[in-house]
Design a protein around this motif. Structure first.
Motif: not given
Ligand SMILES: C[S@@+](CC[C@H](N)C(=O)[O-])C[C@H]1O[C@@H](n2cnc3c(N)ncnc32)[C@H](O)[C@@H]1O
Length: 369
Positions: A197-225
């Protein structure tokens, strides 16, 4: 029981696509947009002088990494374009859709998309892994976006057999040393992603990333499934319907890193020198289905409908990986696995909230120093 002699179930490659399940904007995508859009608008205000001076022949380029058919980012992209055009009305826009899935879904979406009808907006679908280089856009990308995709690990860089466990089916179910192997794999994959990504971006270009995450206490996406599928597979093994090798090979090749793991990686020298972390925000999107149904759980028909919906969602995420783990002669067990998953959701209805860590990064360079 599966025919063990026919083939080694670990020999095939995992290809985590789920195109067949996408074709409308999901509630989750709307929730992500509500947090990401204000950040992008504020970023665009900050670079307004650069946008104003951009030559209209040099398009403003945006990429969606792991776009699937492109539907879920379409309203967000429309709103971003409106903001850009408020600064430079004639600026051309180029949208890049990156995914490993077949392009048919994208073609269908683009045919009737409002984006396609906007003047001066062009799109290209690139069927390639976001872990690979994109030399054709080196130094040209203004905004990179990704939602709900970067938890998929790069399955091409490890031997068949890397993704396996005697009874668990996903890395977040593991602890200690067993988990560390996958954390290291994730770390390596993301280093590659950010380097490219740092090769692809222009100087000052930005990344906005909505990443699924593990918030602890077994809180991770679709864990029940995922936990239900693990239990179903153990039952099928006990009953002799799947072999030990299949139980071992059924594994979903994704990892939901914790926000701390993400921030620690972004603080590594090589990444930090290229990209600066502007914000990191955690959020949980409640399970849309469970909220709608929770007052009707005493009604057997409604309860069954909820169970089927939850099983369907988990199937979209996991069935291609589960299918790879089954021996060629035993693929029929897929139906049994998801039918039992539905039964488990019927017995114990439970929501599937999605936990996110939203990252905003800007490429360092002359214009940003
Ligand atoms: C859950 S879908 C998310 C789609 C869309 N971004 C959204 O927000 O709804 C994950 C997507 O990531 C894609 N994907 C998984 N691994 C990938 C990789 N290495 N490179 C590109 N796309 C990948 C899958 O094919 C799938 O379309």
């Amino acid at each position: 029981m599966a025919d063990k002699k026919k083939s080694d179930p670990t020999a095939s490659r995992y290809l985590p696509t789920m195109t067949q399940d996408y074709s409308r904007i999901s509630d989750t995508a709307r929730a992500v947009e509500s947090i990401v859009l204000p950040k992008i608008i504020s970023y665009i205000r900050g670079i307004a002088p650069r946008i104003a001076h951009m030559h209209s022949e040099k398009p403003f380029m945006m990429a969606d990494y792991g776009a699937d058919d492109g539907v879920n980012s379409s309203e967000l992209f429309e709103k971003i374009i409106t903001q850009i055009r408020a600064v430079n009305p004639s600026l051309k826009i180029k949208l890049l859709y990156v995914d490993i899935a077949d392009r048919a879904g994208f073609d269908k979406f683009w045919e009737t998309s409002r984006l396609a009808q906007m003047e001066g907006v062009d799109a290209e679908y690139i069927r390639r892994s976001f872990y690979e280089p994109f030399p054709e856009i080196a130094g040209k990308l203004d905004i990179g976006f990704s939602s709900t995709s970067l938890h998929w690990l790069d399955t091409k860089t490890v031997k068949a057999g890397f993704f396996q466990h005697p009874f668990c089916i996903q890395a977040n179910q593991l602890a200690g040393k067993e988990r560390r192997k996958f954390v290291e794999k994730w770390r390596g994959d993301w280093r590659v992603f950010f380097r490219e990504c740092s090769v692809e971006l222009v100087d000052g270009g930005a990344l906005f990333l909505a990443n699924l995450t593990d918030l602890g206490h077994d809180c991770w996406p679709a864990s029940a499934g995922y936990n239900n599928i693990r239990n179903v597979c153990s039952e099928l093994y006990q009953e002799g319907r799947i072999s030990k090798e299949e139980l071992n090979a059924i594994f979903v090749p994704d990892y939901f890193a914790t926000p701390q793991e993400m921030k620690s990686l972004l603080n590594e020298n090589d990444i930090k020198q290229a990209l600066s972390l502007k914000s990191s925000e955690e959020m949980t999107v409640p399970c849309a289905y469970f909220t709608k149904w929770q007052d009707k759980l005493d009604d057997a028909q409604e309860r069954s409908l909820l169970a089927a919906t939850l099983a369907h969602v988990v199937r979209a995420w996991s069935s291609s990986s589960v299918g790879i783990g089954l021996a060629p002669g035993n693929k029929g067990q897929i139906e049994e696995i998801y039918s039992r998953l539905k039964d488990k959701f019927y017995e114990t209805p439970v929501g599937l909230p999605y936990q996110y860590c939203l990252l905003e990064l800007v490429k360092r360079g002359k214009s940003t120093e």
